[in-house]
Write an enzyme that holds these catalytic residues in place. Structure first.
Site, PDB file in Angstrom:
ATOM      1  N   GLY A 146       0.832  -1.212   0.000  1.00 22.90           N
ATOM      2  CA  GLY A 146       0.000   0.000   0.000  1.00 22.90           C
ATOM      3  C   GLY A 146       0.862   1.255   0.000  1.00 22.90           C
ATOM      4  N   GLY A 165      -0.110   5.066  -0.944  1.00 21.05           N
ATOM      5  CA  GLY A 165      -1.156   5.751  -0.197  1.00 21.05           C
ATOM      6  C   GLY A 165      -0.639   6.927   0.621  1.00 21.05           C
ATOM      7  CD  GLN A 166      -3.136  10.795   4.862  1.00 18.99           C
ATOM      8  OE1 GLN A 166      -3.966   9.969   5.253  1.00 18.99           O
ATOM      9  NE2 GLN A 166      -3.055  12.009   5.366  1.00 18.99           N
ATOM     10  CG  ASP A 219      -0.450   0.800  -3.805  1.00 21.89           C
ATOM     11  OD1 ASP A 219      -0.400   1.435  -2.737  1.00 21.89           O
ATOM     12  OD2 ASP A 219      -1.528   0.556  -4.390  1.00 21.89           O
ATOM     13  CG  ASP A 226      -4.360  -7.725  -5.325  1.00 20.83           C
ATOM     14  OD1 ASP A 226      -4.585  -7.572  -4.106  1.00 20.83           O
ATOM     15  OD2 ASP A 226      -5.258  -7.879  -6.172  1.00 20.83           O
ATOM     16  CE1 TYR A 242      -9.518   1.555   8.255  1.00 13.07           C
ATOM     17  CE2 TYR A 242     -10.351   2.960  10.021  1.00 13.07           C
ATOM     18  CZ  TYR A 242      -9.307   2.532   9.222  1.00 13.07           C
ATOM     19  OH  TYR A 242      -8.053   3.075   9.385  1.00 13.07           O
ATOM     20  CE  LYS A 270      -7.122  -0.337  10.125  1.00 10.36           C
ATOM     21  NZ  LYS A 270      -5.909  -0.789   9.419  1.00 10.36           N
TER      22      LYS A 270
HETATM   23  P1  NAD Z   1      -4.535   4.967   1.745  1.00 11.51           P
HETATM   24  O1  NAD Z   1      -5.939   4.663   1.405  1.00 11.51           O
HETATM   25  O2  NAD Z   1      -4.020   6.337   1.480  1.00 11.51           O
HETATM   26  O3  NAD Z   1      -3.565   3.944   1.009  1.00 11.51           O
HETATM   27  C1  NAD Z   1      -3.833   2.577   0.967  1.00 11.51           C
HETATM   28  C2  NAD Z   1      -3.107   2.014  -0.234  1.00 11.51           C
HETATM   29  O4  NAD Z   1      -3.431   0.610  -0.299  1.00 11.51           O
HETATM   30  C3  NAD Z   1      -3.539   2.633  -1.573  1.00 11.51           C
HETATM   31  O5  NAD Z   1      -2.412   3.153  -2.261  1.00 11.51           O
HETATM   32  C4  NAD Z   1      -4.177   1.469  -2.347  1.00 11.51           C
HETATM   33  O6  NAD Z   1      -3.867   1.497  -3.737  1.00 11.51           O
HETATM   34  C5  NAD Z   1      -3.522   0.267  -1.662  1.00 11.51           C
HETATM   35  N1  NAD Z   1      -4.312  -0.960  -1.800  1.00 11.51           N
HETATM   36  C6  NAD Z   1      -5.654  -1.124  -1.720  1.00 11.51           C
HETATM   37  N2  NAD Z   1      -5.983  -2.406  -1.952  1.00 11.51           N
HETATM   38  C7  NAD Z   1      -4.818  -3.069  -2.157  1.00 11.51           C
HETATM   39  C8  NAD Z   1      -4.494  -4.426  -2.445  1.00 11.51           C
HETATM   40  N3  NAD Z   1      -5.455  -5.355  -2.578  1.00 11.51           N
HETATM   41  N4  NAD Z   1      -3.186  -4.762  -2.574  1.00 11.51           N
HETATM   42  C9  NAD Z   1      -2.214  -3.829  -2.457  1.00 11.51           C
HETATM   43  N5  NAD Z   1      -2.461  -2.529  -2.209  1.00 11.51           N
HETATM   44  C10 NAD Z   1      -3.753  -2.165  -2.066  1.00 11.51           C
HETATM   45  O7  NAD Z   1      -4.323   4.559   3.276  1.00 11.51           O
HETATM   46  P2  NAD Z   1      -3.301   5.166   4.339  1.00 11.51           P
HETATM   47  O8  NAD Z   1      -3.936   6.374   4.904  1.00 11.51           O
HETATM   48  O9  NAD Z   1      -1.951   5.266   3.777  1.00 11.51           O
HETATM   49  O10 NAD Z   1      -3.388   4.037   5.470  1.00 11.51           O
HETATM   50  C11 NAD Z   1      -2.476   2.992   5.565  1.00 11.51           C
HETATM   51  C12 NAD Z   1      -2.826   2.174   6.788  1.00 11.51           C
HETATM   52  O11 NAD Z   1      -2.838   3.016   7.945  1.00 11.51           O
HETATM   53  C13 NAD Z   1      -4.208   1.513   6.750  1.00 11.51           C
HETATM   54  O12 NAD Z   1      -4.175   0.270   7.401  1.00 11.51           O
HETATM   55  C14 NAD Z   1      -5.072   2.471   7.543  1.00 11.51           C
HETATM   56  O13 NAD Z   1      -6.180   1.817   8.113  1.00 11.51           O
HETATM   57  C15 NAD Z   1      -4.080   2.905   8.606  1.00 11.51           C
HETATM   58  N6  NAD Z   1      -4.468   4.171   9.214  1.00 11.51           N
HETATM   59  C16 NAD Z   1      -4.448   5.326   8.483  1.00 11.51           C
HETATM   60  C17 NAD Z   1      -4.844   6.505   9.078  1.00 11.51           C
HETATM   61  C18 NAD Z   1      -4.843   7.802   8.309  1.00 11.51           C
HETATM   62  O14 NAD Z   1      -5.357   8.804   8.828  1.00 11.51           O
HETATM   63  N7  NAD Z   1      -4.281   7.852   7.100  1.00 11.51           N
HETATM   64  C19 NAD Z   1      -5.255   6.515  10.414  1.00 11.51           C
HETATM   65  C20 NAD Z   1      -5.296   5.327  11.110  1.00 11.51           C
HETATM   66  C21 NAD Z   1      -4.876   4.153  10.508  1.00 11.51           C
HETATM   67  C1  AKB Z   2     -10.159   7.183   8.682  1.00  8.43           C
HETATM   68  O1  AKB Z   2     -10.716   8.268   8.905  1.00  8.43           O
HETATM   69  O2  AKB Z   2     -10.728   6.180   8.233  1.00  8.43           O
HETATM   70  C2  AKB Z   2      -8.696   7.069   9.061  1.00  8.43           C
HETATM   71  C3  AKB Z   2      -8.544   6.537  10.439  1.00  8.43           C
HETATM   72  C4  AKB Z   2      -8.671   7.460  11.586  1.00  8.43           C
HETATM   73  O3  AKB Z   2      -8.360   5.369  10.616  1.00  8.43           O
HETATM   74  N1  AKB Z   2      -8.077   8.345   8.889  1.00  8.43           N
END
Ligand code: NAD
Ligand code: AKB
Length: 332
Positions: free
Chosen positions: A9, A12-13, A35, A52, A142, A146
């Protein structure tokens, strides 16, 4: 010797910035960024490989081919996107995690970072300083994935001796990559709108308070828990991790100090119910005690830094703010 690290992934962010930080720490060639959604340009530039996580043989092949001993498993579907497609959220978040855990057990990966979230909490958790140990009854798919993911990680730690480490991240605010379908996304969108149009319509109520964190702290937290001595990491579910809490209105007021004409309005949509089910703040004393967690940014310093970074990019003419481009240029 430097560990060989695989990131899923990675576009992603979090991944867009974490890969850059990991490559700085362990060396470019020791960090394999993957990714599902990759462009041909990213693949030919060598910054990203297609993987994937739902396809176990591909996950096993990548681990073996790169002799991976550490994984940051970030591939997931976030809260709002999950409510729009619960089947996909269950499949990616649960099957993806189980594939990573199984492949790691079979092929000698020694440590995994898998981020949990404040999404584990439901309406029955305490709203202020939600405790580390408390009933976890989330009302989103979600959150369900988790909670189940935390238990699955803990089970693999107990049963297979796999060293899975996890934190419950709050909403993350970042300047390099846009968020991907969460409830806390407004806290990033507001900056882009404030700078580009001077206006923002928030999809949450003005008085909605949520726990938040600036990305530099989140990256440091992830890397610190992964490098902490084994005896200090006592929990293999997910550590509460906190930095700041504010309402949407308070964030808008802080931005107004820098952009006096900025105007925020509020038009809550279905994401309000998700936000209302989460705590306003969480108690992260276990992470502080066990492995020394401490945040560096509060709301004021985060807003100052975010605006400076986004202004710089706007001045440089980066109009699109496309996170996949940002990833490629920063990693190259
Ligand atoms: P994001 O949505 O920005 O990125 C997720 C990435 O996963 C994307 O680039 C997508 O293309 C990829 N993806 C989706 N399905 C896939 C698959 N089958 N195989 C491979 N890649 C795949 O998410 P993020 O914000 O970077 O979050 C990453 C992790 O951190 C997640 O587990 C999320 O729950 C956790 N998290 C994020 C936040 C936040 O605020 N960003 C907060 C709490 C927890
Ligand atoms: C969301 O809003 O889904 C995420 C998180 C807090 O897990 N940024």
């Amino acid at each position: 010797m430097s560990p060989k690290v695989l990131v899923t992934g990675a576009a992603g962010q979090i991944g867009s910035e974490l890969v850059v930080a990991l490559r700085k720490r362990y060396g470019y060639k020791n960090v394999v960024a993957t990714d599902k959604a990759v462009t041909r340009a990213q693949v030919s530039a060598g910054v990203l490989e297609q993987l994937d996580v739902m396809h176990l043989p591909s996950v096993e092949r990548a681990i073996k081919a790169h002799k991976v001993d550490m994984i940051y498993h970030l591939a997931a579907i976030l809260s709002a996107a999950g409510e729009a497609n619960p089947d996909l959220a269950w499949d990616v978040n649960m099957d993806g995690l189980k594939n990573i855990l199984d492949a790691s057990t079979r092929h000698g990966v020694r440590r995994i970072f898998w981020p949990s979230s404040i999404g584990v909490f439901g309406p029955d958790a305490r709203k202020l300083r939600a405790p580390q140990m408390t009933p976890l009854n989330p009302t989103t798919i979600y959150g369900v994935t988790k909670v189940a993911g935390e238990l699955l990680s803990s089970y693999y730690s107990l049963k297979h001796g796999l060293d899975v480490r996890s934190v419950r991240f709050p909403g993350l605010i970042s300047s390099e990559a846009k968020p991907g379908g969460g409830t806390t996304d407004y806290a990033v969108e507001i900056f882009y709108s404030a700078l580009q149009t001077g206006r923002y319509t928030c999809f949450l109520r003005k008085d909605t308070v949520l726990p938040m964190m600036y990305m530099p702290d989140a990256l440091r937290g992830a890397m610190e828990i992964m490098e902490a001595d084994e005896e200090t990491v006592k929990l293999h579910t997910g550590y509460n991790l906190a930095a700041m809490s504010f309402s949407a209105g308070e964030l808008a007021s802080e931005i107004m100090k820098h952009i006096p004409g900025f105007k925020a309005t509020y038009s809550p949509d279905s994401r309000q119910a998700i936000a209302d089910s989460w705590p306003k703040s969480i108690d992260d004393s276990a992470a502080r005690r066990d492995w020394g967690w401490k945040e560096e940014y509060d709301m004021a310093s985060m807003v100052t830094d975010m605006l400076a970074r986004l202004r710089q990019r706007l001045r440089a003419g980066e109009k699109a703010f496309n996170h996949r481009q940002a990833f490629t240029s920063r990693a190259a």
